[in-house]
Write a protein that holds these residues in place. Sequence first.
Motif, PDB file in Angstrom:
ATOM      1  N   ALA A  65      46.292  55.670  48.546  1.00  0.00           N
ATOM      2  CA  ALA A  65      45.862  55.604  47.147  1.00  0.00           C
ATOM      3  C   ALA A  65      45.723  56.992  46.521  1.00  0.00           C
ATOM      4  CB  ALA A  65      44.539  54.846  47.039  1.00  0.00           C
ATOM      5  N   GLN A  66      45.417  58.013  47.320  1.00  0.00           N
ATOM      6  CA  GLN A  66      45.262  59.374  46.795  1.00  0.00           C
ATOM      7  C   GLN A  66      46.594  60.084  46.632  1.00  0.00           C
ATOM      8  OE1 GLN A  66      42.223  59.878  45.713  1.00  0.00           O
ATOM      9  NE2 GLN A  66      41.862  57.906  46.687  1.00  0.00           N
ATOM     10  N   ASN A  67      47.559  59.701  47.452  1.00  0.00           N
ATOM     11  CA  ASN A  67      48.868  60.346  47.450  1.00  0.00           C
ATOM     12  C   ASN A  67      49.935  59.278  47.665  1.00  0.00           C
ATOM     13  OD1 ASN A  67      51.110  61.966  47.756  1.00  0.00           O
ATOM     14  ND2 ASN A  67      50.416  62.952  49.640  1.00  0.00           N
ATOM     15  N   PRO A  68      50.316  58.532  46.609  1.00  0.00           N
ATOM     16  CA  PRO A  68      51.254  57.407  46.763  1.00  0.00           C
ATOM     17  C   PRO A  68      52.623  57.790  47.323  1.00  0.00           C
ATOM     18  CG  PRO A  68      50.165  57.309  44.636  1.00  0.00           C
ATOM     19  CD  PRO A  68      49.806  58.631  45.248  1.00  0.00           C
ATOM     20  N   GLY A  69      52.999  59.060  47.261  1.00  0.00           N
ATOM     21  CA  GLY A  69      54.272  59.503  47.827  1.00  0.00           C
ATOM     22  C   GLY A  69      54.198  59.834  49.306  1.00  0.00           C
ATOM     23  N   ASN A  70      53.027  59.714  49.905  1.00  0.00           N
ATOM     24  CA  ASN A  70      52.822  60.022  51.324  1.00  0.00           C
ATOM     25  C   ASN A  70      53.532  58.976  52.185  1.00  0.00           C
ATOM     26  OD1 ASN A  70      51.839  60.570  53.884  1.00  0.00           O
ATOM     27  ND2 ASN A  70      49.679  60.307  53.346  1.00  0.00           N
ATOM     28  N   THR A  71      54.485  59.410  53.007  1.00  0.00           N
ATOM     29  CA  THR A  71      55.184  58.487  53.914  1.00  0.00           C
ATOM     30  C   THR A  71      54.899  58.817  55.378  1.00  0.00           C
ATOM     31  OG1 THR A  71      57.192  59.828  53.809  1.00  0.00           O
ATOM     32  CG2 THR A  71      57.031  57.975  52.263  1.00  0.00           C
ATOM     33  N   SER A  72      53.888  59.654  55.612  1.00  0.00           N
ATOM     34  CA  SER A  72      53.494  59.975  56.990  1.00  0.00           C
ATOM     35  C   SER A  72      52.643  58.835  57.537  1.00  0.00           C
ATOM     36  CB  SER A  72      52.694  61.286  57.011  1.00  0.00           C
ATOM     37  OG  SER A  72      51.370  61.077  56.544  1.00  0.00           O
ATOM     38  N   ASN A  73      52.055  59.037  58.706  1.00  0.00           N
ATOM     39  CA  ASN A  73      51.157  58.027  59.267  1.00  0.00           C
ATOM     40  C   ASN A  73      49.700  58.482  59.183  1.00  0.00           C
ATOM     41  OD1 ASN A  73      50.871  59.850  61.356  1.00  0.00           O
ATOM     42  ND2 ASN A  73      51.963  58.613  62.861  1.00  0.00           N
ATOM     43  N   VAL A  74      49.398  59.418  58.262  1.00  0.00           N
ATOM     44  CA  VAL A  74      48.028  59.901  58.085  1.00  0.00           C
ATOM     45  C   VAL A  74      47.600  59.678  56.634  1.00  0.00           C
ATOM     46  CG1 VAL A  74      46.457  61.861  58.257  1.00  0.00           C
ATOM     47  CG2 VAL A  74      48.321  61.626  59.901  1.00  0.00           C
ATOM     48  N   LEU A  75      46.542  58.914  56.459  1.00  0.00           N
ATOM     49  CA  LEU A  75      45.970  58.610  55.160  1.00  0.00           C
ATOM     50  C   LEU A  75      45.104  59.780  54.703  1.00  0.00           C
ATOM     51  CD1 LEU A  75      45.564  56.254  53.093  1.00  0.00           C
ATOM     52  CD2 LEU A  75      43.653  55.506  54.527  1.00  0.00           C
ATOM     53  N   SER A  76      45.301  60.234  53.475  1.00  0.00           N
ATOM     54  CA  SER A  76      44.549  61.359  52.915  1.00  0.00           C
ATOM     55  C   SER A  76      43.103  60.983  52.622  1.00  0.00           C
ATOM     56  CB  SER A  76      45.182  61.804  51.591  1.00  0.00           C
ATOM     57  OG  SER A  76      46.543  62.040  51.720  1.00  0.00           O
ATOM     58  N   LEU A  77      42.227  61.996  52.657  1.00  0.00           N
ATOM     59  CA  LEU A  77      40.840  61.776  52.264  1.00  0.00           C
ATOM     60  C   LEU A  77      40.734  61.712  50.747  1.00  0.00           C
ATOM     61  CD1 LEU A  77      38.847  64.101  54.697  1.00  0.00           C
ATOM     62  CD2 LEU A  77      39.478  61.687  54.971  1.00  0.00           C
ATOM     63  N   SER A  78      39.772  60.942  50.270  1.00  0.00           N
ATOM     64  CA  SER A  78      39.520  60.793  48.837  1.00  0.00           C
ATOM     65  C   SER A  78      38.817  62.029  48.287  1.00  0.00           C
ATOM     66  CB  SER A  78      38.605  59.594  48.579  1.00  0.00           C
ATOM     67  OG  SER A  78      39.156  58.425  49.087  1.00  0.00           O
ATOM     68  N   PRO A  79      39.005  62.300  46.983  1.00  0.00           N
ATOM     69  CA  PRO A  79      38.219  63.371  46.359  1.00  0.00           C
ATOM     70  C   PRO A  79      36.727  63.088  46.543  1.00  0.00           C
ATOM     71  CG  PRO A  79      39.924  62.598  44.859  1.00  0.00           C
ATOM     72  CD  PRO A  79      39.903  61.655  46.033  1.00  0.00           C
ATOM     73  N   GLY A  80      35.973  64.139  46.737  1.00  0.00           N
ATOM     74  CA  GLY A  80      34.541  63.982  46.983  1.00  0.00           C
ATOM     75  C   GLY A  80      34.195  63.934  48.456  1.00  0.00           C
ATOM     76  N   SER A  81      35.202  63.818  49.333  1.00  0.00           N
ATOM     77  CA  SER A  81      34.938  63.883  50.766  1.00  0.00           C
ATOM     78  C   SER A  81      34.626  65.333  51.125  1.00  0.00           C
ATOM     79  CB  SER A  81      36.152  63.409  51.567  1.00  0.00           C
ATOM     80  OG  SER A  81      36.407  62.049  51.329  1.00  0.00           O
ATOM     81  N   ASP A  82      33.658  65.526  52.007  1.00  0.00           N
ATOM     82  CA  ASP A  82      33.265  66.875  52.417  1.00  0.00           C
ATOM     83  C   ASP A  82      34.035  67.366  53.648  1.00  0.00           C
ATOM     84  OD1 ASP A  82      31.247  66.975  50.414  1.00  0.00           O
ATOM     85  OD2 ASP A  82      29.932  65.793  51.723  1.00  0.00           O
ATOM     86  N   ALA A  83      34.456  66.455  54.501  1.00  0.00           N
ATOM     87  CA  ALA A  83      35.167  66.829  55.729  1.00  0.00           C
ATOM     88  C   ALA A  83      36.505  67.479  55.373  1.00  0.00           C
ATOM     89  CB  ALA A  83      35.388  65.606  56.605  1.00  0.00           C
ATOM     90  N   THR A  84      36.974  68.341  56.234  1.00  0.00           N
ATOM     91  CA  THR A  84      38.276  68.985  56.060  1.00  0.00           C
ATOM     92  C   THR A  84      39.033  68.942  57.375  1.00  0.00           C
ATOM     93  OG1 THR A  84      37.363  71.162  56.600  1.00  0.00           O
ATOM     94  CG2 THR A  84      37.449  70.556  54.247  1.00  0.00           C
ATOM     95  N   GLY A  85      40.356  68.992  57.273  1.00  0.00           N
ATOM     96  CA  GLY A  85      41.186  69.039  58.469  1.00  0.00           C
ATOM     97  C   GLY A  85      41.296  67.733  59.221  1.00  0.00           C
ATOM     98  N   VAL A  86      40.918  66.631  58.577  1.00  0.00           N
ATOM     99  CA  VAL A  86      41.032  65.310  59.204  1.00  0.00           C
ATOM    100  C   VAL A  86      41.601  64.321  58.187  1.00  0.00           C
ATOM    101  CG1 VAL A  86      39.118  65.653  60.830  1.00  0.00           C
ATOM    102  CG2 VAL A  86      38.684  64.604  58.611  1.00  0.00           C
ATOM    103  N   GLY A  87      42.127  63.237  58.701  1.00  0.00           N
ATOM    104  CA  GLY A  87      42.604  62.123  57.893  1.00  0.00           C
ATOM    105  C   GLY A  87      42.412  60.867  58.709  1.00  0.00           C
TER     106      GLY A  87
END
Length: 157
Positions: A65-87
């Motif tokens: 939902a955050q990156n509709p062009g993403n065709t990888s197998n990792v879902l992006s974090l939503s805006p407002g998430s504090d964590a980094t370097g993970v999906g």
Amino acid sequence: MDIKISTAPTIKASTCDVDGNIDIKMPNIGLNRLLEVGSVAGRTPFNIGMNCDPSISVHMVMTDAQNPGNTSNVLSLSPGSDATGVGYQILRDNSPINLGPASSIAGALNQFKVLSSTGSAGGRYLIPFYIQYQRTASSKPGSGTANANAVFTMSYQ
């Protein structure tokens, strides 16, 4: 000779009624469980429940939902998430699924089959999935909240 139709006929496409929104509560994990890029932790099961008409097969595409062009197998974090370097990875039959564009067209990019056939009766189905954290950055991940949203599109074939 006239033929009279006594009721107003309706023609309806075969579909499934899907249960409401799915809210998955992920476990808290320590960053020490994600030691290197590609490490995974916190595998959590969830189901997509649906009631389907008879005699259809059901295919699905999951979209970031955050990156509709993403065709990888990792879902992006939503805006407002504090964590980094993970999906997040979503798994079907214990294998990560690749995300794709929201499309109900047969053969859409990264579409996968969830039901071969509902049979002559149709009915209630639970489609099992898992979701898990995945480390995505070579630098040390940052702690904090990690929210994400996926959208699924179904195709009846």
